[in-house]
Design a protein around this motif. Structure first.
Motif, short mmCIF file in Angstrom:
data_model
loop_
_atom_site.label_atom_id
_atom_site.label_comp_id
_atom_site.label_asym_id
_atom_site.label_seq_id
_atom_site.Cartn_x
_atom_site.Cartn_y
_atom_site.Cartn_z
N HIS A 1 4.32 89.08 36.45
CA HIS A 1 4.05 87.86 37.32
C HIS A 1 2.98 87.15 36.79
O HIS A 1 2.83 85.82 36.64
N ASP B 1 2.89 78.28 39.68
CA ASP B 1 3.15 79.24 40.81
C ASP B 1 4.66 78.99 41.62
O ASP B 1 5.44 80.05 41.50
N GLN C 1 7.45 81.85 41.18
CA GLN C 1 8.22 82.44 42.20
C GLN C 1 9.71 82.28 42.16
O GLN C 1 10.48 83.20 42.26
N GLY D 1 1.81 87.86 45.59
CA GLY D 1 3.09 87.02 44.80
C GLY D 1 4.49 87.82 45.15
O GLY D 1 5.50 86.97 45.60
N ARG E 1 5.28 86.66 48.89
CA ARG E 1 5.84 85.70 49.02
C ARG E 1 7.13 85.27 48.38
O ARG E 1 8.07 84.34 48.96
N MET E 2 7.48 85.91 47.22
CA MET E 2 8.89 85.76 46.81
C MET E 2 9.90 86.38 47.74
O MET E 2 11.03 85.47 47.91
N ARG F 1 10.20 83.67 50.36
CA ARG F 1 11.11 82.63 49.66
C ARG F 1 12.65 83.11 49.71
O ARG F 1 13.45 81.96 50.24
#
Lengths: 172, 369
Positions: free
Chosen positions: A27, A45, A49, B21, B24-25, B28
């Protein structure tokens, strides 16, 4: 006929952990590569993602590839190109907790490098970032970019020369 | 520069991704799935309403039942899938309602693809004055429109402009007969030029050996030939060097094709391997609405169809509705592509390529092989 929905089936529980490991390993590096590519940390970002999510949705297949990271890089670059093309590049300031810009003088140098990178043709910038930042060999970078290794080396050569010209003595 | 890596590190500075991260993914993904469910529900309701309308009014049962078929019963709800904003408009297909370039057919006078140095280029010049640039390699002229982009843009030359370019190429003496020349290893992969000389298009290909565009026993270009080809490439790719009288209209407009060709190919998802012939079994892997739309077109062979641009868009939308994502091409994005796993050939995928048909009738496809 297979059910198309199964192509993006959610990974099994065991696979989720394998993907999370992959996510944690890739990441930050991917985000920073995309930051160099786009010059915009919000866009970087968002691209990171979305690219990682697409890998997650297909992890049963992507996880078995020789280079899952290569798939993610290729996806991220393609997403970036698509966004440029469709003019939907826009700052998405949806994260209140994004660190504020560092206003110290060292950031001026950082800005110069990103500005110099932004001056490069996209192909050269992509090649430099794949090889120099992500550490891909020319052959692997070529597979990500859909060109041969010799062309990657050509782009690298020209990209390095342009950066040297733009950044001048500071990097000598 | 002593260490490019440290320069790039300076460029990154203190930038790190926002925290959480992975979580959040996952959020999403949840949003995406929710949107897909909402869309599926909306489509279901719309199709039901359409079915009721057909039953109660005896309305048409042909095109109106196919996504994007233009029937008023299904309306825009059916033909507007939920697409991530970055894919809005489907890269490589023109915006709905965009007027196709006219005339539909044109006589090709000059064509160039590849490079000598600098970014590779693809351009076509027609007797009617159209100059079309293709995003075959990810590059289009500066200032090209991006809204509703098809990956191709057009400008307009005067008859004198077309003749200027043609005679500049012909006068080099390299285009009396077809010619294949080898390039050195490490050179850009290829440069291909076709030019109308009398009644026929004469072609010249200058390519590195491994590029397979030229036979291995082709002669290498002499220094004079190489220099001449560099000159042609420089001229054709630098419109600022053309006389003002060459231009009818220099504005860059999106080239909107009248038709697309759709190619179905079955080959390994990763790495080399044999390509499998596409037949009825592979065709049945596609979602039913997609097969219905393909059947509206002209079947050129079992794996090759020609569709109107509206039907090509409807096909792409049907594939997206079925949960497939368009795959941007690694070299440029002039052609949208979808892929789905082939359960009959483990490791293979069925690839659906969309190639715009240019005025001289040739479709431009990108992709492996």
């Amino acid at each position: 006929m297979i059910e198309p929905a199964s192509l993006s089936a959610v990974p099994e529980v065991g696979e989720v952990w394998a993907f999370e490991e992959f996510f944690l390993a890739e990441h930050k590096r991917l985000f920073q590569a995309l930051y160099l590519l786009t010059g915009d940390r919000y866009e970087a970002d968002d691209l990171a993602q979305e690219a990682l999510l697409r890998a997650y949705e297909r992890w049963d297949r992507v996880g078995a590839m020789d280079s899952p990271a290569g798939y993610v890089y290729r996806t991220a670059l393609n997403l970036h190109r698509s966004r440029l093309r469709t003019l939907v590049v826009r700052a998405r300031r949806v994260f209140a907790d994004v660190p504020a810009e560092d206003l110290s003088t060292s950031v001026a140098a950082s800005h110069d490098v990103r500005r110099a990178l932004a001056q490069l043709p996209r192909g050269q910038r992509e090649a430099l970032i794949l090889v120099e930042w992500l550490g891909l060999a020319s052959e692997e970078a070529g597979r990500v970019l859909g060109i041969d290794a010799a062309s990657v080396r050509g782009r690298l050569h020209r990209g390095r020369a342009s950066l040297r010209d733009q950044l001048g003595d500071r990097d000598e | 520069m002593s260490d490019l890596r440290s320069t790039l590190e300076r460029g990154v500075g203190s930038a790190t991704p926002p925290p959480d991260g992975f979580e959040r993914m996952l959020r999403r993904r949840d949003r995406k799935q929710r949107n897909q469910r909402i869309t599926a529900g909306t489509v279901g309701i719309a199709v039901f309403v359409a079915a009721v309308w057909i039953v109660t009014t005896g309305g048409p049962v042909d095109r109106a039942l196919t996504p994007g078929g233009g029937g008023t019963a299904t309306g825009p709800t059916v033909t507007e899938p939920t697409i991530a904003p970055e894919a809005a408009g489907i890269v490589g297909l023109p915006a709905p309602g965009a007027a196709p370039s006219t005339p539909e057919h044109g006589r090709l006078v000059l064509y160039l693809e590849g490079n000598v140095s600098g970014p590779p280029t693809a351009l076509w010049v027609y007797a009617d004055g159209r100059l079309i640039w293709g995003d075959v390699f990810g590059y289009l002229p500066e200032g090209s429109p991006t809204e509703g982009a098809t990956g191709f843009v057009e400008q307009h030359l005067t008859p004198a402009g077309v003749e200027f370019l043609r005679t500049q190429v012909i006068s080099t003496g390299l285009f009396e007969d077809d010619l294949a020349l080898l390039r050195g290893p490490g050179d850009p992969p290829f440069l291909t030029i076709r030019v109308r000389n009398g009644d026929r298009l004469v072609w010249l290909t200058w390519a590195v050996e491994e590029n397979y565009r030229v036979p291995k026993d082709a002669p290498p270009a002499t220094p004079e030939q190489a220099s001449t080809l560099e000159g042609i490439h420089a001229l054709l790719t630098d419109p600022t060097s053309w006389p003002a009288s060459a231009w009818e209209d220099q504005d860059l407009e999106t080239f909107v094709p009248s038709r697309y060709q759709v190619s179905l190919r079955d080959f390994p998802t990763q790495g080399p391997g044999p390509e499998v012939s596409v037949g009825a079994r592979e065709l049945a892997l596609l979602p039913t609405p997609a097969v219905d739309i393909l059947r509206l077109g002209t079947k050129l062979d079992p794996a090759f169809y020609e569709l109107t641009t509206d039907d090509a868009r409807a096909l792409a939308e049907a594939l997206i509705q079925a949960g497939l994502d368009p795959v941007a091409m690694p070299m440029g994005e002039a052609v949208v592509r979808f892929e789905l796993e082939d359960p009959y050939e483990p490791g293979n995928s069925l690839h659906v390529f969309f190639g715009p048909v240019l005025p001289h009738g040739e479709a431009v496809f990108l992709g492996p092989g």
